[in-house]
Design an enzyme around this catalytic site. Structure first.
Site, short mmCIF file in Angstrom:
data_model
loop_
_atom_site.label_atom_id
_atom_site.label_comp_id
_atom_site.label_asym_id
_atom_site.label_seq_id
_atom_site.Cartn_x
_atom_site.Cartn_y
_atom_site.Cartn_z
N TYR A 188 0.87 -1.18 0.00
CA TYR A 188 0.00 0.00 0.00
C TYR A 188 0.89 1.22 0.00
O TYR A 188 1.92 1.23 0.68
CB TYR A 188 -0.86 -0.04 1.27
CG TYR A 188 -2.12 0.79 1.20
CD1 TYR A 188 -3.17 0.40 0.38
CD2 TYR A 188 -2.25 1.94 1.96
CE1 TYR A 188 -4.35 1.13 0.34
CE2 TYR A 188 -3.43 2.69 1.91
CZ TYR A 188 -4.47 2.28 1.10
OH TYR A 188 -5.63 3.01 1.06
N ARG A 240 -23.99 -14.22 -9.61
CA ARG A 240 -23.69 -15.21 -8.59
C ARG A 240 -24.96 -16.02 -8.35
O ARG A 240 -26.05 -15.61 -8.75
CB ARG A 240 -23.25 -14.52 -7.30
CG ARG A 240 -24.29 -13.58 -6.74
CD ARG A 240 -23.69 -12.64 -5.72
NE ARG A 240 -22.88 -11.61 -6.37
CZ ARG A 240 -21.85 -11.00 -5.78
NH1 ARG A 240 -21.51 -11.30 -4.55
NH2 ARG A 240 -21.16 -10.06 -6.42
#
Lengths: 386, 386
Positions: B77, B214
């Site tokens: 990050y 899904r």
């Protein structure tokens, strides 16, 4: 002076292409989108009636043939000229025709009521995109023109409202650049690119100019350097094995100051690589895509380096700008005191028939399509004898 | 009360990991970037000294474990926490350690000189990114915290400064949206996505929410609809054979009004397709790239449709914002009166040894990495007995 065809006498395009009619004016028109060498036609039309209030009559002096004009005629450009059903009373059937040309320098010949700030003899350029400048004369709304200051040459004024304005506005509208700041651009040898180099140099900005490698790269490099380019580099240096060196060089040139503006007219993979040279909070302004490929960008550049991407289109600028902003733009452009773009003038003589004039125009667009013109071509359409 | 280790007695990490020292506070630290299940360690440390001027001492109540916290520990990050050489006088050698955690709700326990607007017992949240919230207590500069209004619940306040703030600011900072305007988002079931749905509904904005197809799509759809989603659609409808239908449906839903804001946390090909649903002058705001693919965009979108692309990062927002803007943000977020995010609390009891506490934390990050937590986990680190 006003020759008006009787309105009950509509002429089809077929009619006038076989029997040319000699009238006071001439326009280069096209009835529908297509190959410019097939669809462009010269068409004579009458003298203009006196201007209505808030309007002026103008006589065009130089009207450039720009690459985008060709795209417009081909129907491949998002901006369409307005279809006209008649030219000064000369009627077209089949839904009308389009007059070619976006940019142009004209002289005011007659001024309508309630027109302020313009008089006969003043020179004007167009602020309304796609107004059809390839004609000898036209009636225009005063809000669609910008007065040209006396110190501008005709050749400069005729070619400043598209490429030069694009370069000027892109350097002005997105990042508050200070003297010594760096700008990256690709396609640096394009007309806009060369204008960017000159305007940047004039403002004391440094430019990192990318071009394709070529046999005469050194020649191009010195040409751009003479215009004011700080560095001229080929896309070859973006290759993985030389990128690190390039980055070090850029670091050295800029003294580590972040590059905050990137002007893009190429897109595709080289543009993605160039993004890696940008600093935090940079702006990418795209005004073309010569590679015909999309722009691909790592999302992290947006999130963590705060990149912002914009497009620039001078036509939209004119649509959005106030009268004051347009006036100011012209003054600034003229104030830059840049050299005229290299150009040659294609005169359509008064004595040519429409058939002969048509062939001359088709011939030049054919040559332009083949890249046989190094210089910008400015149309000068003489007024045929009535 | 103040137990300060003698400064001539530095302890290596090796030392305290094998022989835990029971002190007044505990932090979850990591000596260097790595797999959180390997590098995270619980570390006790002394009571805080009294706060210096302009500072406060706080006791953390709930400190979320956010996905980005894991990335920070992994070193993946761009924002790094500040390395600390000591915790309340407890020294680390080998260059120091990092304390995990970016977000958290804390209670003011002591107020230094010249502190205005905060008193003992006030609740605060962090406005300084990566301040290391996974600890029982800390000394903080007042400018790095924002006071929480009384009406906010602990669970809401602890989780509002990242995802909720991101959603709020993205809907606020780029386009001046009016009631009835439409917003597109992808990854609509993410924490930020759900916050966007709720805040948009609260403002009377309509949302076009895209999610992956899904098995339990209908269930997800009704869940998001209950939160306030106007439309929930799968990326499948972007396929070439259904795109035209989708476009007609969108046209019907929006009544032909242009969609001017697109919030993106996915990138890749579906995002490119979604761009085709945007209107003129739209803004694309990217805050994530779950597809791990770049953003690819036709240059013409920038030039002719005037698309502008931005990134959004709440950490940068806090860095750039004034005190006033931060105060206002907290008030606005609390004023939305949204439900708390679903969460569970992981308490590290006072009586645990650092070894036991370390295992509990490592265990939960292991489960988080496998996606075995549907809910947000809030750390509650009790103060060990001194």
């Amino acid at each position: 002076m006003i020759t008006k065809l009787h309105s009950s006498r509509p002429l089809s395009l077929r009619a006038f292409s076989t029997s040319p009619i000699s009238l006071a004016n001439r326009a280069i028109i096209f009835p529908k989108a297509g190959n410019p060498a097939d669809v462009l036609q010269a068409q004579t039309y009458p003298s203009l009636p006196p201007p209505t209030p808030h309007s002026i009559n103008v006589r065009y002096r130089f009207s450039p043939i720009n690459p985008a004009d060709i795209n417009v005629i081909e129907g491949k450009y998002p901006a369409k000229p307005t279809q006209v059903n008649d030219l000064a009373g000369f009627k077209f059937d089949n839904g009308g025709v389009f007059v070619g040309g976006n940019e142009g320098l004209a002289v005011v010949t007659e001024v309508g009521e309630s027109v302020e700030g313009l008089k006969k003899g003043d020179r004007v350029v167009m602020s309304k995109p796609q107004s059809g400048t390839w004609r000898s004369a036209s009636a225009l709304d005063v809000k669609d023109v910008m007065k040209v200051p006396d110190e501008a040459s005709d050749g400069f004024a005729a070619t400043m409202t598209v490429n030069l304005a694009t370069a000027y506005n892109m350097l002005n509208d997105f990042v508050d650049l200070k003297e010594g700041d760096w700008v990256i651009q690709n396609g640096a040898n394009s007309a806009v690119g060369q204008a960017v180099i000159q305007i940047a140099a004039h403002r004391g900005l440094k430019t990192l100019n990318f071009v394709r490698n070529r046999k005469n790269f050194d020649e191009l490099k010195s040409q751009l350097t003479n215009l004011g380019a700080t560095q001229v580099i080929t896309y070859d240096e973006l290759a993985p094995d030389s990128f690190k060196d390039l980055r070090s060089k850029v670091q050295q040139w800029t003294g580590g100051n972040p590059i905050r503006l990137f002007l893009n007219c190429v897109s595709g993979p080289t543009t993605t690589s160039l993004l890696r040279l940008l600093g935090k909070d940079a702006h990418l302004v795209s005004y073309g895509a010569m590679s015909k490929e999309p722009l691909s960008m790592p999302t992290s550049l947006f999130i963590f380096k705060n990149l912002t991407c914009h497009g620039f289109w001078q036509s939209r600028w004119y649509e959005d700008a106030t009268e004051e902003e347009k006036r100011e733009l012209v003054e600034k452009l003229v104030g830059l005191k840049l050299k005229e773009a290299e150009h040659e003038v294609l005169t359509i003589p008064a004595g040519d028939s429409d058939g002969v004039a048509t062939e001359k125009v088709r011939d030049v667009v054919r040559k332009l399509a083949k890249g046989q013109y190094g210089k910008k071509v400015l149309l000068n359409i003489e007024q045929p004898v009535d």
